[in-house]
Design an enzyme around this catalytic site. Sequence first.
Site, PDB file in Angstrom:
ATOM      1  N   ALA A  13       0.820  -1.214   0.000  1.00 40.63           N
ATOM      2  CA  ALA A  13       0.000   0.000   0.000  1.00 40.63           C
ATOM      3  C   ALA A  13       0.860   1.273   0.000  1.00 40.63           C
ATOM      4  CB  ALA A  13      -0.921  -0.012   1.214  1.00 40.63           C
ATOM      5  N   THR A  92       9.165  -1.450   2.962  1.00 41.23           N
ATOM      6  CA  THR A  92       8.829  -2.868   3.193  1.00 41.23           C
ATOM      7  C   THR A  92       8.069  -2.998   4.523  1.00 41.23           C
ATOM      8  OG1 THR A  92      10.933  -3.313   4.290  1.00 41.23           O
ATOM      9  CG2 THR A  92      10.856  -3.701   1.905  1.00 41.23           C
ATOM     10  N   GLU A 145      10.198  10.698   8.369  1.00 41.74           N
ATOM     11  CA  GLU A 145       9.002  11.373   8.887  1.00 41.74           C
ATOM     12  C   GLU A 145       7.794  10.437   8.860  1.00 41.74           C
ATOM     13  OE1 GLU A 145       8.483  14.796  10.096  1.00 41.74           O
ATOM     14  OE2 GLU A 145       6.767  13.610  10.731  1.00 41.74           O
ATOM     15  N   VAL A 148       6.237   7.922  11.954  1.00 40.96           N
ATOM     16  CA  VAL A 148       5.414   8.316  13.112  1.00 40.96           C
ATOM     17  C   VAL A 148       4.297   9.256  12.661  1.00 40.96           C
ATOM     18  CG1 VAL A 148       5.398   9.353  15.424  1.00 40.96           C
ATOM     19  CG2 VAL A 148       7.473   8.224  14.583  1.00 40.96           C
ATOM     20  N   GLY A 150       2.039   9.001  10.263  1.00 39.71           N
ATOM     21  CA  GLY A 150       1.643   9.035   8.842  1.00 39.71           C
ATOM     22  C   GLY A 150       1.843  10.402   8.224  1.00 39.71           C
ATOM     23  N   LYS A 221       6.747   4.009  18.004  1.00 46.54           N
ATOM     24  CA  LYS A 221       6.772   5.385  17.512  1.00 46.54           C
ATOM     25  C   LYS A 221       7.398   6.316  18.564  1.00 46.54           C
ATOM     26  CE  LYS A 221       2.914   4.555  14.398  1.00 46.54           C
ATOM     27  NZ  LYS A 221       1.473   4.321  14.318  1.00 46.54           N
ATOM     28  N   GLY A 313      -2.448   5.314   5.902  1.00 45.57           N
ATOM     29  CA  GLY A 313      -3.054   5.445   4.573  1.00 45.57           C
ATOM     30  C   GLY A 313      -1.959   5.626   3.539  1.00 45.57           C
TER      31      GLY A 313
HETATM   32  N1  HSE Z   1      -1.255   0.421  12.595  1.00 43.54           N
HETATM   33  C1  HSE Z   1      -0.884   1.786  12.584  1.00 43.54           C
HETATM   34  C2  HSE Z   1      -2.050   2.613  13.106  1.00 43.54           C
HETATM   35  C3  HSE Z   1      -0.511   2.196  11.191  1.00 43.54           C
HETATM   36  O1  HSE Z   1      -3.141   2.061  13.291  1.00 43.54           O
HETATM   37  O2  HSE Z   1      -1.890   3.783  13.391  1.00 43.54           O
HETATM   38  C4  HSE Z   1       0.305   3.455  11.080  1.00 43.54           C
HETATM   39  O3  HSE Z   1       1.554   3.335  11.692  1.00 43.54           O
END
Ligand code: HSE
Length: 332
Positions: A13, A92, A145, A148, A150, A221, A313
Amino acid sequence: MKKITCSILGFGAIGQGVAEVLLMKKEYLESIGLEVKVVAIVDSKGATVNPEGLNLADCLSRKRIRGTVALENISGIEVIRSVDHELVIETTPTNIKTGGVGLQNMFAAFQTGKSLITSNKGPLTLKYRELMTTAKAAGLEFRFEATVGGSMPIINLANEVLAGNKIISIKGILNGTCNYILTRMLEERASYTDILAESIELGIAETDPTYDVEGIDTACKLVILANAIFGLDTTYKDVEVTGITKITPEALEMANENRHVIKLIGEVSKERIEVAPRLVPINHPLAVGGTLNIASLCTELAGEITVIGKGAGPVETASAILSDLIAIYKHS
Ligand code: HSE
């Protein structure tokens, strides 16, 4: 026009999100004097390589139709070692126990003189200091970046935009899956196991969702923030972790009657790294719902600075990768 040649390692993704964003932003990048040429893309079945630059639209449609982009049976490490390029975009899947293939890709990139941008948390949770030292010693860029929050800027916000400010602490919600589960548990008066399947369908849970609900993802994170912003040398074992698996619908309801919500809050400062469910007043800035993430940075000169956004996302995460790419171009 400056040309940057790069590879995309990992075409799930996020890797596909990167290809989409590079297509979407081609003209914009050219308008700032940058041409990004992707010379190799690797997924779990192999790679596609073209030293003249791949057609990203073709790669995306091949992935959608055939389930793989691969035309050759070569791995990411082989691409790093044998294909001439300057920058590796490493997306990955994360492995927080060993660092997985991502960790090997990172060291291989630095050993062969390539800068690296990643969304992959695992290797940074285990070997941050070693990776950073290796990259710096080779005069290479290492940016992350996207690991942590997104799309939310936190690392670059603290280290670059807020340069000169001491960051005293960072507190917030850094896992969208848990936030979604807690929000829906209250709405539906349901247990976390009832909502878990729903949250997996959103496509943002970790491959093993226990990493989300047990607080492990948030802890990883926080480790990255501790190392990258607070200059610490921590790993996962330094974090006190409590997840959301013991939170009941009754507890959420009782909190709600007292105008509070329960949120999985991560907090990092020089003194403490902790993730645990906490009561948050309903009208407090940290009380965001759904899959949203939030981070409040307590700063020395600027007071409290809070960012809210989509913590996961494909395109959202790729937006953080794009900002790292542009920063590398500007530094060069
Ligand atoms: N599994 C993580 C979340 C994905 O739900 O925030 C993003 O790091």
